[in-house]
Design a protein around this motif. Sequence first.
Motif, short mmCIF file in Angstrom:
data_model
loop_
_atom_site.label_atom_id
_atom_site.label_comp_id
_atom_site.label_asym_id
_atom_site.label_seq_id
_atom_site.Cartn_x
_atom_site.Cartn_y
_atom_site.Cartn_z
N GLU A 162 0.84 -1.20 0.00
CA GLU A 162 0.00 0.00 0.00
C GLU A 162 0.87 1.26 0.00
N LEU A 163 1.94 1.25 0.80
CA LEU A 163 2.83 2.41 0.88
C LEU A 163 3.56 2.64 -0.43
N ILE A 164 4.11 1.57 -1.01
CA ILE A 164 4.84 1.72 -2.27
C ILE A 164 3.93 2.25 -3.37
N ALA A 165 2.70 1.72 -3.44
CA ALA A 165 1.74 2.20 -4.45
C ALA A 165 1.47 3.69 -4.27
N SER A 166 1.36 4.12 -3.01
CA SER A 166 1.09 5.53 -2.74
C SER A 166 2.29 6.41 -3.10
N ILE A 167 3.51 5.91 -2.83
CA ILE A 167 4.71 6.67 -3.19
C ILE A 167 4.82 6.79 -4.70
N PHE A 168 4.52 5.71 -5.43
CA PHE A 168 4.53 5.78 -6.89
C PHE A 168 3.54 6.84 -7.40
N LYS A 169 2.35 6.87 -6.80
CA LYS A 169 1.34 7.84 -7.23
C LYS A 169 1.78 9.27 -6.87
N ALA A 170 2.34 9.42 -5.65
CA ALA A 170 2.81 10.75 -5.23
C ALA A 170 3.91 11.26 -6.15
N ARG A 171 4.75 10.35 -6.60
CA ARG A 171 5.83 10.71 -7.52
C ARG A 171 5.26 11.28 -8.82
N GLU A 172 4.20 10.64 -9.31
CA GLU A 172 3.57 11.14 -10.54
C GLU A 172 2.87 12.47 -10.29
N ASP A 173 2.19 12.58 -9.15
CA ASP A 173 1.48 13.82 -8.84
C ASP A 173 2.43 15.00 -8.67
N SER A 174 3.66 14.71 -8.23
CA SER A 174 4.65 15.77 -8.02
C SER A 174 4.98 16.49 -9.32
N HIS A 175 4.81 15.81 -10.45
CA HIS A 175 5.06 16.44 -11.75
C HIS A 175 3.98 17.46 -12.09
N LEU A 176 2.77 17.24 -11.57
CA LEU A 176 1.61 17.97 -12.06
C LEU A 176 0.98 18.91 -11.06
N LYS A 177 1.19 18.67 -9.76
CA LYS A 177 0.44 19.39 -8.74
C LYS A 177 1.37 20.04 -7.72
N SER A 178 0.81 20.98 -6.95
CA SER A 178 1.58 21.62 -5.89
C SER A 178 1.31 20.97 -4.54
N SER A 179 0.48 19.92 -4.54
CA SER A 179 0.22 19.16 -3.31
C SER A 179 -0.22 17.75 -3.72
N TYR A 180 -0.15 16.82 -2.78
CA TYR A 180 -0.61 15.46 -3.06
C TYR A 180 -0.99 14.77 -1.76
N VAL A 181 -1.72 13.66 -1.89
CA VAL A 181 -2.14 12.85 -0.75
C VAL A 181 -1.21 11.65 -0.65
#
Length: 325
Positions: free
Chosen positions: A205-224
């Motif tokens: 669950e943690l690794i999946a969330s880190i992968f998603k956060a990594r992608e969101d970091s390209h596009l957003k100024s915040s992430y969950v």
Amino acid sequence: MANLFPKCILEEEAETKMDKINNNCRRTILKTVKVVLKDEYGEVLKDPVFGPILAIVENKLIYSGKIIHSFICKQLKVSKLHELWFLFANRPLKFSMQEFYVVTGLKFREEPEIDFNNWKSDKGFWSIVLTKNRKINLLIIRDELLKICNEWTYVDRVRLVYLCIIHGFVIAKDLRVFIPQEFIRLVMDFEKMWMYPWGLRAYDELIASIFKAREDSHLKSSYVLDGFSYAYQIWIMEAIPDIGSMVGKKIKKKMTKVRCRNWKGSGKVSYQDITSLESHFDKGQLFPFISSTGSLDAIDNAEFFREDEKNDERVGRIVALIGAK
């Protein structure tokens, strides 16, 4: 030496461009439960599986979103499914199930012979929830159930504490996300609950969330960020002791197992603190792997190998470079 390693996924100084991290691994719900259900919380505190996890709350270790995000930005571009590689001061380090287990002590081996879905009704509150397929989340627990659970059986109140730890801290979902029926079935039988591979589930669950956060970091100024990110932070503190000392201090010097129970502190760390340390880290201490035998003699342990893991010769070269030193 940096050109010997794969490139970082995010550009330099990416961490300073992030305004906010919405972390779901929070101590708040557990502190509330502790006040309302002191005896039941104390019972779980003695639990061999989840007691050490509660030590993070008891020791009042501060959560550092800046450490978390800074290292999300330091990931190397590799194709592994179940491990992450990072570069700090041109030196590689790995976060995998091995490191997660050393930090948390949570079981990582599956038990295919155990039927985790089977449960027996005791006609209490949680049996009714399962029978009627009622939807419960941490908001409902906090705002409604904690006000009426004094009417329940003692064991049902203990189950409530377990569910708050599991869903609110170890798996760490938003307060509004409904607790899976699977988790409620598991807390109906403590023996089965202790045998469940929480480490494997929480790590994935943690690794999946880190992968998603990594992608969101390209596009957003915040992430969950979902998942047991406290374990990720403690791994960083163990792998790079100078970062650990910025946040707090170890309770015992030579603890090598279940290390999440061994830190306390409330030091606030800035991006500038991390950048400054990295730029002056020529002879600093860094452990590329950590294991339950101790950081100094840690290796890449085959015990944690996953059959579906991808081969990546770039990682092989990194491991070879570490072994050559």
